[in-house]
Design an enzyme around this catalytic site. Structure first.
Site, short mmCIF file in Angstrom:
data_model
loop_
_atom_site.label_atom_id
_atom_site.label_comp_id
_atom_site.label_asym_id
_atom_site.label_seq_id
_atom_site.Cartn_x
_atom_site.Cartn_y
_atom_site.Cartn_z
N ASP A 1 1.23 -1.21 -0.03
CA ASP A 1 0.13 -0.05 0.00
C ASP A 1 0.68 1.03 -0.45
O ASP A 1 1.56 1.01 1.14
CB ASP A 1 -0.89 -0.21 1.32
CG ASP A 1 -1.65 1.36 1.42
OD1 ASP A 1 -2.71 1.21 0.61
OD2 ASP A 1 -1.28 2.38 1.89
N TYR B 1 3.13 10.63 -0.88
CA TYR B 1 3.92 9.63 -0.18
C TYR B 1 5.58 9.63 -0.69
O TYR B 1 6.30 9.99 -0.57
CB TYR B 1 3.90 8.59 0.05
CG TYR B 1 2.92 7.70 1.00
CD1 TYR B 1 1.63 8.72 1.82
CD2 TYR B 1 2.32 6.46 1.44
CE1 TYR B 1 0.49 8.00 2.53
CE2 TYR B 1 1.48 5.70 1.67
CZ TYR B 1 0.73 6.94 2.82
OH TYR B 1 -0.35 6.65 3.06
N LYS C 1 -2.84 5.67 -4.31
CA LYS C 1 -3.93 6.46 -3.79
C LYS C 1 -3.44 8.25 -4.36
O LYS C 1 -2.62 8.56 -4.38
CB LYS C 1 -4.23 6.97 -1.97
CG LYS C 1 -3.58 5.70 -1.12
CD LYS C 1 -4.46 6.13 0.46
CE LYS C 1 -3.86 5.07 0.74
NZ LYS C 1 -2.03 4.31 1.20
N HIS D 1 -7.62 9.42 -1.44
CA HIS D 1 -6.74 9.91 -0.28
C HIS D 1 -7.65 10.41 0.90
O HIS D 1 -7.53 10.18 1.85
CB HIS D 1 -5.56 10.56 -0.64
CG HIS D 1 -4.08 10.24 0.55
ND1 HIS D 1 -3.46 9.98 -0.29
CD2 HIS D 1 -4.80 9.98 1.87
CE1 HIS D 1 -2.45 9.36 1.29
NE2 HIS D 1 -3.07 9.40 2.59
#
Length: 279
Positions: A46, A51, A76, A109
């Protein structure tokens, strides 16, 4: 393939119940961390556009030698890409960075209520799913009202809502809603971002079973049918967090952990109602 329990989703697909998350892991550290996770047996990975580590994740996937159909890869959508066309472009970039032709799951997200474009983003995800670019689509940090809106506007339900969930923030108030609509809950920060690891009650249960505190927490979550994605950059902890299927908690253990819920103070991350940052 690893013998991880599979959770059936409302679109006919399934997801490994235990996966590996890479939130707050820099790109150069994501590569070895994901490689270690895959060696340990994880098959659900994930990540997220926000990120900024999709390329590192992608390198680990490419080098693993694991057949693509044995992996379940999730990313996401960025908060700043909720426009319909921007969402599709953002997905293309995610797939490119990960080096994949399709994703097993793609999530919105955050709803970003101040921006109020999450329904447009959902329409884009629905189209990408219809095109076969994404196998399953879902959301993260959505409240029931946000989910109701996207379903009303598209007729398509998310398969998953990824939420902060751990012993001190158990989300009991909305579990029934998700059960009723057959939307699975996937726990991020399943260890409370470390905030639960020094809990005396869980430490006593861990000593009783000869396990670590993190193993007890993950077992407690798995026992409830939740999907969990613990994070670590330490190879021994990555392996330890995967080794949670060889023991069982008893009813008293579960009752004690259930009693740790603190809805008012237990949350460690942002709140969906007020998270409006456009990362």
């Amino acid at each position: 393939m690893s013998n991880i329990p599979q959770i059936s989703l409302n679109d006919g697909n399934s997801i490994p119940q235990l996966g590996f998350g890479v939130w707050q892991v820099p790109d150069d550290e994501a590569h070895p961390a994901v490689a270690a996770a895959l060696r340990s047996g994880y098959r659900l990975i994930d990540t997220a556009e926000g990120y900024d580590n999709e390329e590192g994740v992608g390198r680990a996937i490419a080098e693993s030698g694991i057949p693509r159909d044995q992996l379940f890869i999730t990313s996401k959508l960025r908060n700043g890409a909720h426009d319909y066309e921007e969402a599709k472009k953002a997905f293309d970039l995610s797939a490119e960075k990960l080096g994949l032709d399709y994703l097993d799951m793609f999530l919105i997200h955050w709803p970003v209520p101040e921006q109020d474009k999450y329904a447009d983003a959902w329409r884009a995800l629905v189209e990408l799913k219809n095109q076969g670019r994404i196998r399953s689509i879902g959301v993260s940090n959505f409240l029931p009202s946000h989910i109701d809106r996207v379903v009303a506007e598209t007729g398509v339900k998310p398969v998953i809502n990824q939420l902060e969930l751990h012993p001190q923030y158990q989300q009991r108030d909305i579990r029934g809603y998700h059960d009723q609509h057959d939307i699975k809950i996937e726990c991020y920060s399943p260890l409370g971002s470390g905030a639960v690891l020094d809990n005396e009650t869980i430490a006593e249960i861990a000593e009783k079973h000869g396990k670590s505190v993190s193993q007890i927490i993950l077992r407690w979550e798995l026992d409830q049918g939740l999907i969990v994605i613990p994070k670590s950059t330490h190879e021994e902890r990555i392996a330890e967090n995967f080794d949670v299927f060889g023991f069982e908690l008893d009813d008293e253990d579960r009752r004690r952990i259930d009693g740790l819920d603190d809805p008012e103070n237990g949350k460690t991350g942002s709140f969906p109602e007020t998270m409006n940052s456009l990362f």
